[in-house]
Design an enzyme around this catalytic site. Sequence first.
Site, PDB file in Angstrom:
ATOM      1  CB  VAL A   6     -21.806 -32.940  69.234  1.00  0.00           C
ATOM      2  CG1 VAL A   6     -20.469 -32.402  68.409  1.00  0.00           C
ATOM      3  CG2 VAL A   6     -22.834 -32.431  68.391  1.00  0.00           C
ATOM      4  CB  THR A  38     -23.948 -49.351  70.081  1.00  0.00           C
ATOM      5  OG1 THR A  38     -23.812 -50.562  69.081  1.00  0.00           O
ATOM      6  CG2 THR A  38     -22.660 -49.190  70.688  1.00  0.00           C
ATOM      7  CE  LYS A  67     -24.967 -38.780  65.249  1.00  0.00           C
ATOM      8  NZ  LYS A  67     -24.663 -39.655  66.292  1.00  0.00           N
ATOM      9  CD  GLU A  72     -23.065 -47.753  61.168  1.00  0.00           C
ATOM     10  OE1 GLU A  72     -23.867 -48.523  60.924  1.00  0.00           O
ATOM     11  OE2 GLU A  72     -22.823 -47.081  62.357  1.00  0.00           O
ATOM     12  N   GLY A  79     -18.695 -44.831  70.521  1.00  0.00           N
ATOM     13  CA  GLY A  79     -18.628 -46.171  71.300  1.00  0.00           C
ATOM     14  C   GLY A  79     -19.661 -46.188  72.631  1.00  0.00           C
ATOM     15  CE  LYS A 120     -21.358 -36.955  65.321  1.00  0.00           C
ATOM     16  NZ  LYS A 120     -20.307 -37.766  64.922  1.00  0.00           N
TER      17      LYS A 120
HETATM   18  N1  HSE Z   1     -20.605 -42.291  63.051  1.00  0.00           N
HETATM   19  C1  HSE Z   1     -20.045 -41.388  63.830  1.00  0.00           C
HETATM   20  C2  HSE Z   1     -18.563 -41.388  63.678  1.00  0.00           C
HETATM   21  C3  HSE Z   1     -20.369 -41.892  65.504  1.00  0.00           C
HETATM   22  O1  HSE Z   1     -17.928 -42.085  63.047  1.00  0.00           O
HETATM   23  O2  HSE Z   1     -17.830 -40.862  64.329  1.00  0.00           O
HETATM   24  C4  HSE Z   1     -21.713 -41.264  65.870  1.00  0.00           C
HETATM   25  O3  HSE Z   1     -21.759 -40.214  65.816  1.00  0.00           O
END
Ligand code: HSE
Length: 429
Positions: free
Chosen positions: A129, A12, A102, A187, A302, A202
């Site tokens: 982050v 992505t 991260k 996910e 994104g 983060k």
């Molecule tokens: N999986 C993370 C989130 C995005 O849901 O914010 C990538 O750091």
Amino acid sequence: MTIKLGILGLGTVGTGTVQLLQDVTGRNSLLKEVEIYRVGVRSLDKPRAVQLSDHILTTDLPAIVNDPEIDIVVELLGGLEPARTLILTAIKNGKHIVTANKAVISRFGAEIFDAANAAGVYVMLEAAVGGGIPVIQPLKQALSVNRINAVMGIVNGTTNYILTRMLHEGSDFNDVLADAQNLGYAEADPTADVDGLDAADKIAILASLGFNGRINREDVYCEGIRSVTKTDITYATKLGFVIKLLAIAKHLDDSNTQLSVRVHPTLVPESHPLASINGVYNAILVEGEPIGQVMLFGPGAGAGATASAVCADVLHLLAHLKINTAKTNPLLACRHQHYCKITPISEIVTRFYTRFLTKDQAGVIGKIGTCFGNYKVSLESIVQTGFEGEMAEIVVVTHDVREGNFRQALKEIAAMDTIHSIPSILRVL
Ligand code: HSE
């Protein structure tokens, strides 16, 4: 001068990065000097959303970090290995690094930054982050003149999306999670997000930057949102709070040697700046002396947003690499001479709020409406709100109109003998 990039990963964020770099019109013109030289992928057969020549794509990732032509390695693989080994090899070979990873930085940052310092290269991690939110550079530069008291925020979009929906719909965690997975917001394996691990990675990075020291990732207390129930959310609302997964780093003494670094669901007062951050958005609140509170808000994930952060790091490295030849830092120097064309205010298109004081007579509203219509000013609403003394008070909100047309209509209306005055004219966003 052209800077050659070796990009590791075309998922992505990799795809978003290639798209941004292949379409540089209207962006910083320095980006024209960036060449996508090699892109490392797991499979050459997978259909791709971007067009790249066959000689650019390769499955030989070590060849990229060992290629003497490449100046910057952009690591967008995620995960610990092979990302760590590839980053370390690239550094050993004198390449600068841009990474969105991260997990690898929060766990192996000490090893990676020691290697980078020894090799005289930089490791840039704006995309690690807060997705597209510039937070790393502000913490390293503009905000670093402050004594930082706290860095805290909502740094995981998935959990914020789930908690927001639980609040708005009164739903259970498991139902919202399942739906979020179906919609692609969560996910298939949601562990890293819902158990707070992603947020802990983060905040370890942010704490390190805010408080100028290394953070042992294992020392970061981490509690996710699986235990948050709709009952708790309902009670929190009644008490004037919202429940958010906060990542918090605070110093407990003035020397910054004692920190509290943690991730857990938190009742946040409704009036707090972080309480209104909803959905997949992220926000990071920095408290410092003398600046006070600064909040950075935006899309935390994104393709496009994260690509923006990746390319910003590439731009900084490009400027650094150009200083020797250009003799000035192109990011600090003024690089343009031409004047931009500014549209006169009469040509702008906006909505208006206008308050009229008029005689209280039949047909006044009709005359106002007709006059606006003659000048193609379409009205969203027109109401008589009451009286001010002897005068009727009429409030109009227009649709989007050309300001010049609106002003001409208003001039004609102001001249009508039934109109006493027009005390307020405000533009509406
Ligand atoms: N999986 C993370 C989130 C995005 O849901 O914010 C990538 O750091």
